[in-house]
Design a protein around this motif. Sequence first.
Motif, PDB file in Angstrom:
ATOM      1  N   GLY A  56       1.580   7.474  -6.273  1.00 33.44           N
ATOM      2  CA  GLY A  56       0.319   8.312  -6.723  1.00 33.44           C
ATOM      3  C   GLY A  56      -0.712   7.555  -7.089  1.00 33.44           C
ATOM      4  N   GLN A  57      -0.700   6.221  -6.587  1.00 34.18           N
ATOM      5  CA  GLN A  57      -1.973   5.310  -7.038  1.00 34.18           C
ATOM      6  C   GLN A  57      -2.903   4.973  -6.045  1.00 34.18           C
ATOM      7  N   GLN A  58      -3.625   6.222  -5.548  1.00 35.24           N
ATOM      8  CA  GLN A  58      -4.316   6.137  -4.566  1.00 35.24           C
ATOM      9  C   GLN A  58      -5.409   5.116  -4.569  1.00 35.24           C
ATOM     10  N   ILE A  59      -5.986   4.981  -5.613  1.00 35.24           N
ATOM     11  CA  ILE A  59      -7.228   3.872  -5.944  1.00 35.24           C
ATOM     12  C   ILE A  59      -7.013   2.399  -5.786  1.00 35.24           C
TER      13      ILE A  59
ATOM     14  N   ALA B 273      -4.275   1.408  -4.274  1.00 35.70           N
ATOM     15  CA  ALA B 273      -3.803   1.489  -2.569  1.00 35.70           C
ATOM     16  C   ALA B 273      -5.110   1.161  -2.061  1.00 35.70           C
ATOM     17  N   ASP B 274      -6.018   1.886  -2.126  1.00 35.34           N
ATOM     18  CA  ASP B 274      -7.298   1.496  -1.487  1.00 35.34           C
ATOM     19  C   ASP B 274      -7.865   0.313  -1.688  1.00 35.34           C
TER      20      ASP B 274
ATOM     21  N   GLU C  13      -5.682  -2.461   0.143  1.00 36.87           N
ATOM     22  CA  GLU C  13      -6.095  -2.276   1.620  1.00 36.87           C
ATOM     23  C   GLU C  13      -7.654  -2.888   1.751  1.00 36.87           C
TER      24      GLU C  13
ATOM     25  N   ARG D  64       0.845   4.208  -2.800  1.00 39.27           N
ATOM     26  CA  ARG D  64       0.750   5.779  -2.489  1.00 39.27           C
ATOM     27  C   ARG D  64       1.834   6.624  -2.823  1.00 39.27           C
ATOM     28  N   GLU D  65       3.221   6.016  -2.868  1.00 41.00           N
ATOM     29  CA  GLU D  65       4.064   6.984  -3.188  1.00 41.00           C
ATOM     30  C   GLU D  65       4.244   6.861  -4.632  1.00 41.00           C
TER      31      GLU D  65
ATOM     32  N   VAL E 184       0.689  -1.040   0.035  1.00 38.89           N
ATOM     33  CA  VAL E 184      -0.057  -0.171  -0.015  1.00 38.89           C
ATOM     34  C   VAL E 184       0.993   1.194  -0.025  1.00 38.89           C
TER      35      VAL E 184
END
Length: 54
Positions: free
Chosen positions: A13-16, A18-19, A22, A10-11, A6
């Motif tokens: 920039g792949q927030q979706i 990463a979510d 999780e 996030r580093e 995760v």
Amino acid sequence: MKATVVAVLRERGQQIRADFVERELPDRIDPSHHGGLLAMLHLDLSTLAGPDQV
């Protein structure tokens, strides 16, 4: 291990993504079971894992 994956996402920039990781993956990721997803994310657990996580 999931927290490391995760964090890398996030580093990048792949927030979706990463979510998604999780929510969907267990804390201990099994490379043989989740290998396809890891490949899609361009992640290699052997390069991410610390000595106590291999």
